[in-house]
Design an enzyme around this catalytic site. Structure first.
Site, PDB file in Angstrom:
ATOM      1  N   LYS A 136      99.769  81.117  39.182  1.00  0.00           N
ATOM      2  CA  LYS A 136      99.764  82.376  39.950  1.00  0.00           C
ATOM      3  C   LYS A 136     100.389  83.523  39.151  1.00  0.00           C
ATOM      4  O   LYS A 136      99.998  84.686  39.321  1.00  0.00           O
ATOM      5  CB  LYS A 136     100.542  82.162  41.255  1.00  0.00           C
ATOM      6  CG  LYS A 136     100.564  83.363  42.209  1.00  0.00           C
ATOM      7  CD  LYS A 136      99.228  83.575  42.875  1.00  0.00           C
ATOM      8  CE  LYS A 136      99.284  84.586  44.011  1.00  0.00           C
ATOM      9  NZ  LYS A 136      99.963  84.080  45.209  1.00  0.00           N
TER      10      LYS A 136
ATOM     11  N   GLU B  60      94.577  61.139  49.303  1.00  0.00           N
ATOM     12  CA  GLU B  60      94.563  60.307  50.510  1.00  0.00           C
ATOM     13  C   GLU B  60      94.336  61.142  51.764  1.00  0.00           C
ATOM     14  O   GLU B  60      93.551  60.763  52.643  1.00  0.00           O
ATOM     15  CB  GLU B  60      95.893  59.557  50.626  1.00  0.00           C
ATOM     16  CG  GLU B  60      96.139  58.554  49.518  1.00  0.00           C
ATOM     17  CD  GLU B  60      97.546  57.985  49.546  1.00  0.00           C
ATOM     18  OE1 GLU B  60      97.798  57.032  48.788  1.00  0.00           O
ATOM     19  OE2 GLU B  60      98.395  58.491  50.315  1.00  0.00           O
TER      20      GLU B  60
ATOM     21  N   GLY C  30     110.244  55.678  53.231  1.00  0.00           N
ATOM     22  CA  GLY C  30     109.858  54.313  52.920  1.00  0.00           C
ATOM     23  C   GLY C  30     109.540  54.203  51.441  1.00  0.00           C
ATOM     24  O   GLY C  30     108.638  54.880  50.947  1.00  0.00           O
TER      25      GLY C  30
ATOM     26  N   SER D 250     104.757  87.026  47.475  1.00  0.00           N
ATOM     27  CA  SER D 250     103.576  86.393  46.881  1.00  0.00           C
ATOM     28  C   SER D 250     103.829  84.901  46.710  1.00  0.00           C
ATOM     29  O   SER D 250     104.631  84.506  45.869  1.00  0.00           O
ATOM     30  CB  SER D 250     103.273  87.036  45.521  1.00  0.00           C
ATOM     31  OG  SER D 250     102.188  86.388  44.887  1.00  0.00           O
TER      32      SER D 250
ATOM     33  N   SER E 261     108.029  52.014  48.779  1.00  0.00           N
ATOM     34  CA  SER E 261     107.134  50.860  48.792  1.00  0.00           C
ATOM     35  C   SER E 261     107.003  50.165  47.448  1.00  0.00           C
ATOM     36  O   SER E 261     106.443  49.076  47.369  1.00  0.00           O
ATOM     37  CB  SER E 261     105.740  51.314  49.226  1.00  0.00           C
ATOM     38  OG  SER E 261     105.176  52.168  48.242  1.00  0.00           O
TER      39      SER E 261
ATOM     40  N   GLU F 189     109.618  91.940  49.949  1.00  0.00           N
ATOM     41  CA  GLU F 189     108.888  92.294  51.166  1.00  0.00           C
ATOM     42  C   GLU F 189     109.534  91.694  52.416  1.00  0.00           C
ATOM     43  O   GLU F 189     109.853  90.501  52.461  1.00  0.00           O
ATOM     44  CB  GLU F 189     107.444  91.795  51.028  1.00  0.00           C
ATOM     45  CG  GLU F 189     106.533  92.176  52.173  1.00  0.00           C
ATOM     46  CD  GLU F 189     105.084  91.778  51.919  1.00  0.00           C
ATOM     47  OE1 GLU F 189     104.218  92.236  52.655  1.00  0.00           O
ATOM     48  OE2 GLU F 189     104.833  91.005  50.964  1.00  0.00           O
TER      49      GLU F 189
ATOM     50  N   THR G 174     104.969  60.678  52.500  1.00  0.00           N
ATOM     51  CA  THR G 174     104.716  60.467  51.063  1.00  0.00           C
ATOM     52  C   THR G 174     103.237  60.382  50.695  1.00  0.00           C
ATOM     53  O   THR G 174     102.901  59.896  49.617  1.00  0.00           O
ATOM     54  CB  THR G 174     105.418  59.175  50.606  1.00  0.00           C
ATOM     55  OG1 THR G 174     104.886  58.066  51.326  1.00  0.00           O
ATOM     56  CG2 THR G 174     106.916  59.249  50.838  1.00  0.00           C
TER      57      THR G 174
ATOM     58  N   LYS H 204     103.144  99.515  54.825  1.00  0.00           N
ATOM     59  CA  LYS H 204     102.070  98.822  54.117  1.00  0.00           C
ATOM     60  C   LYS H 204     100.716  99.258  54.669  1.00  0.00           C
ATOM     61  O   LYS H 204     100.510  99.303  55.889  1.00  0.00           O
ATOM     62  CB  LYS H 204     102.259  97.302  54.277  1.00  0.00           C
ATOM     63  CG  LYS H 204     101.391  96.436  53.386  1.00  0.00           C
ATOM     64  CD  LYS H 204     101.817  94.977  53.545  1.00  0.00           C
ATOM     65  CE  LYS H 204     101.080  94.039  52.618  1.00  0.00           C
ATOM     66  NZ  LYS H 204     101.587  92.643  52.771  1.00  0.00           N
TER      67      LYS H 204
ATOM     68  N   CYS I 177     103.249  95.120  48.249  1.00  0.00           N
ATOM     69  CA  CYS I 177     102.494  93.884  47.984  1.00  0.00           C
ATOM     70  C   CYS I 177     100.982  94.096  47.934  1.00  0.00           C
ATOM     71  O   CYS I 177     100.453  94.558  46.938  1.00  0.00           O
ATOM     72  CB  CYS I 177     102.874  92.804  49.007  1.00  0.00           C
ATOM     73  SG  CYS I 177     102.438  91.124  48.467  1.00  0.00           S
TER      74      CYS I 177
ATOM     75  N   ASP J 271     103.570  57.148  44.905  1.00  0.00           N
ATOM     76  CA  ASP J 271     103.786  58.292  45.793  1.00  0.00           C
ATOM     77  C   ASP J 271     105.199  58.302  46.374  1.00  0.00           C
ATOM     78  O   ASP J 271     105.877  59.334  46.368  1.00  0.00           O
ATOM     79  CB  ASP J 271     102.756  58.289  46.922  1.00  0.00           C
ATOM     80  CG  ASP J 271     101.342  58.463  46.418  1.00  0.00           C
ATOM     81  OD1 ASP J 271     101.146  59.195  45.432  1.00  0.00           O
ATOM     82  OD2 ASP J 271     100.425  57.854  46.993  1.00  0.00           O
TER      83      ASP J 271
END
Length: 558
Positions: free
Chosen positions: A187, A408, A296, A181, A298, A48, A403, A117, A154, A302
């Site tokens: 999916k 969070e 960073g 898509s 740590s 597409e 990160t 479309k 689509c 993460d």
């Protein structure tokens, strides 16, 4: 009279275009057509809006952009005068009826048909009604060398608007569908079911060509396929990989049957998510022209998985990892960060932040006199780290990788202008427990196309230890948040499923905890609006999919 073909070889060009790079996308299309010709293809199906890149968003409102796209389509159509494969390629077209999401069908050196479309998606990550007009009517199949081919685009096959059935009634023998898509978890199963439903309705085989590559938050995972008229999988192309694959279709009476085509294995859940994050980071960095990245490191989970993703996506030489210790940084974290960097083979620097943090505290002594020390002082540590990373970015042209995970970001457990600094976040749509699952998976596997090493790249101690921001003595995340398995389940109910508090409590959660998490989710919206973009993995990511007001007093109290 055109002689009918009894064998039709159709190539699907599953490629990675770049939005706005019309010349580059045309070059990719030409290369793919040459490849398909070498494989004996009669026709090449592209995805597409391939020439424009998808989604082009408001670029479509620029007349110069539309003109350049149409010129590329005309030039490509002229290429077909060489007697090689015909082409179906997506491009925006401005016509009297409006600006359309379109395909051009070319053969013999000219455009033999255009199709527009009809069903423009306007939900989730899609807002095509903003920039396109729907095609004025269903246009019939195109006669290609004696074969009548329908080309719905689509969304035309996703809804219940009867386009496929109408094409069948008007004489189509096979349907070729260009798609853009985006990926989310599982999916592929959804796409297969959509196509099977349409095959049942229209009785025709359907070839589904899907785009590949990262475009800002969206990941297009390829995995193009076909479903035969018998409702079985006719072929399956690879996921997360460029490919130009040819399938062979034979006329059997009034039907076309696939006799040959690829049958690739589709990755399982963790591998698919990891590869989506890797592809998204790689394309964001490369398509935007960054030479390298910095993050960073740590000693926490993460930043460790983000470092692994960066090395896998870009190579060890393109990542600089920086440990920025303060008085609360544990010896374990120092060791874990160094071990992680060593395992990945990337550059590792240590920049202590004692002096800048103490400098901030000293500068604010008079203003803060008589107040109790707390979160403000903790956040100065994060903001000092954010400033250092941005300084490295400015000095060396490195993009900062953010990160923070979805858990969070959902509840605001992140510092604006601190650990939220950066250009792109590969794990933005992964909940904390998913981060752990992908880390364990990566320690046992190297995904195809990864540039990182074999073996354990995220030290076991990072996975096993209690997560902590280390902004005060003996701090753990669970001092401020529910246990992550509990938090993640509540968040998935609230964000992905839009469940009410009563329904979440009925799953076994404490009501006070649920209402607190809901409150934190709402009040953190202003932070998320200022967050870096990141890879979409779930059905509902923050940004494109979930758009809540910042100013919002609603709370679900039954």
């Amino acid at each position: 009279m055109t002689k009918k073909l009894d064998i039709l070889r159709i190539a699907v060009a599953q490629l990675n275009p770049t939005v706005g790079d019309i010349a580059g996308n045309l070059a990719k299309a030409r290369e793919a057509r040459a490849d398909a010709a070498r494989q004996g293809a009669d026709l090449v199906l592209y995805t597409e809006l391939f020439l424009a890149g998808y989604p082009p968003e408001d670029l479509v409102l620029k007349p110069a952009f539309l003109k350049a796209c149409e010129k590329a389509a005309q030039d490509f159509a002229a290429d077909t005068a060489d007697g090689g494969p015909g082409v179906i390629i997506g491009t925006p077209l401005k016509r009297k009826s409006g600006t359309h999401n379109s395909i051009v069908f070319a053969d013999g050196g000219k455009i033999i048909a255009e199709r527009y479309k009809l069903d423009l998606p306007n939900y989730g990550e899609f807002d095509e009604k903003r920039v396109f007009q729907a095609g004025p009517e269903i246009q019939g199949p195109v006669n290609f060398r004696g074969v009548r081919i329908g080309v719905p685009i689509c969304e035309d096959i996703w809804g219940d608007v009867g386009i496929c059935e109408t094409l069948a009634e008007s004489g189509a023998e096979i349907l070729l569908v260009p798609n853009g898509s985006p990926y989310y978890r599982a999916k592929i199963d959804v796409r297969h079911q959509v196509v099977i439903r349409q095959v049942i309705e229209c009785g025709l085989p359907i070839i589904y060509a899907n785009q590949l590559g990262g475009q800002d938050e969206l990941i297009f995972d390829g995995a193009s396929f076909a479903i035969g008229a018998d409702k079985t999988l006719a072929f399956q192309m690879s996921q997360f990989e460029d490919a130009v694959d040819v399938s062979t279709w034979n006329r059997q009476g009034d039907h076309w049957v696939c006799s040959e085509g690829p049958m690739s294995k589709i990755p399982e859940r963790e591998e698919a998510d990891y590869r989506a994050c890797m592809l998204g980071l790689r394309d964001y960095v490369n398509k935007n022209g960054f030479k390298n990245v910095v993050l960073g490191l740590s000693g926490g989970i993460d930043s460790a998985i983000c470092a692994a993703l960066a090395v896998d996506a870009l190579g060890e030489e393109r990542l600089r990892a920086v440990m920025m210790p303060y008085r609360y940084t544990s010896k374990d974290s120092l060791k874990d960060a160094e071990d992680c960097a060593r395992a990945l083979g990337c550059r590792y620097d240590i920049v202590p932040i004692f002096e800048p943090v103490e400098g901030f505290l000293h500068a604010l002594t008079q203003l803060f006199e008589g107040t109790k020390e707390g979160i403000t002082e903790e956040n100065l540590q994060s903001r000092a780290r954010g400033t250092i990373l941005m300084a490295i970015s400015n000095k060396f042209g490195s993009m900062v990788v953010t990160t923070g995970n979805k858990s969070e970001m959902s509840v605001g457990y992140a510092t604006l202008y601190g650990d939220m600094n950066g250009g792109f976040n590969p794990i933005k749509d992964l909940y904390k427990m998913q981060v752990y699952a992908l880390s364990r998976w990566r320690n046992s596997h190297v995904p195809p196309g990864a540039l990182g090493p074999l073996g354990e790249v995220i030290p076991k101690n990072i996975i096993d230890k209690a997560p902590s921001a280390e902004l005060r003595e003996n701090q753990t995340d669970q001092d401020s948040l529910p246990p992550y398995p509990v938090l993640d389940d509540i968040l998935e109910c609230l964000v992905e499923n839009e469940m009410g508090v009563d329904d979440i409590v009925a799953r076994g959660h404490d009501r006070a905890t649920v209402t607190r998490v809901e409150h934190l989710l709402y009040i953190a919206e202003y932070k998320r609006r200022q967050a870096a973009p990141g890879v979409k993995i779930t059905r509902k990511n923050f940004g494109r999919d979930r758009r809540y007001p910042i100013t919002n007093r609603f709370r679900d109290r039954g």
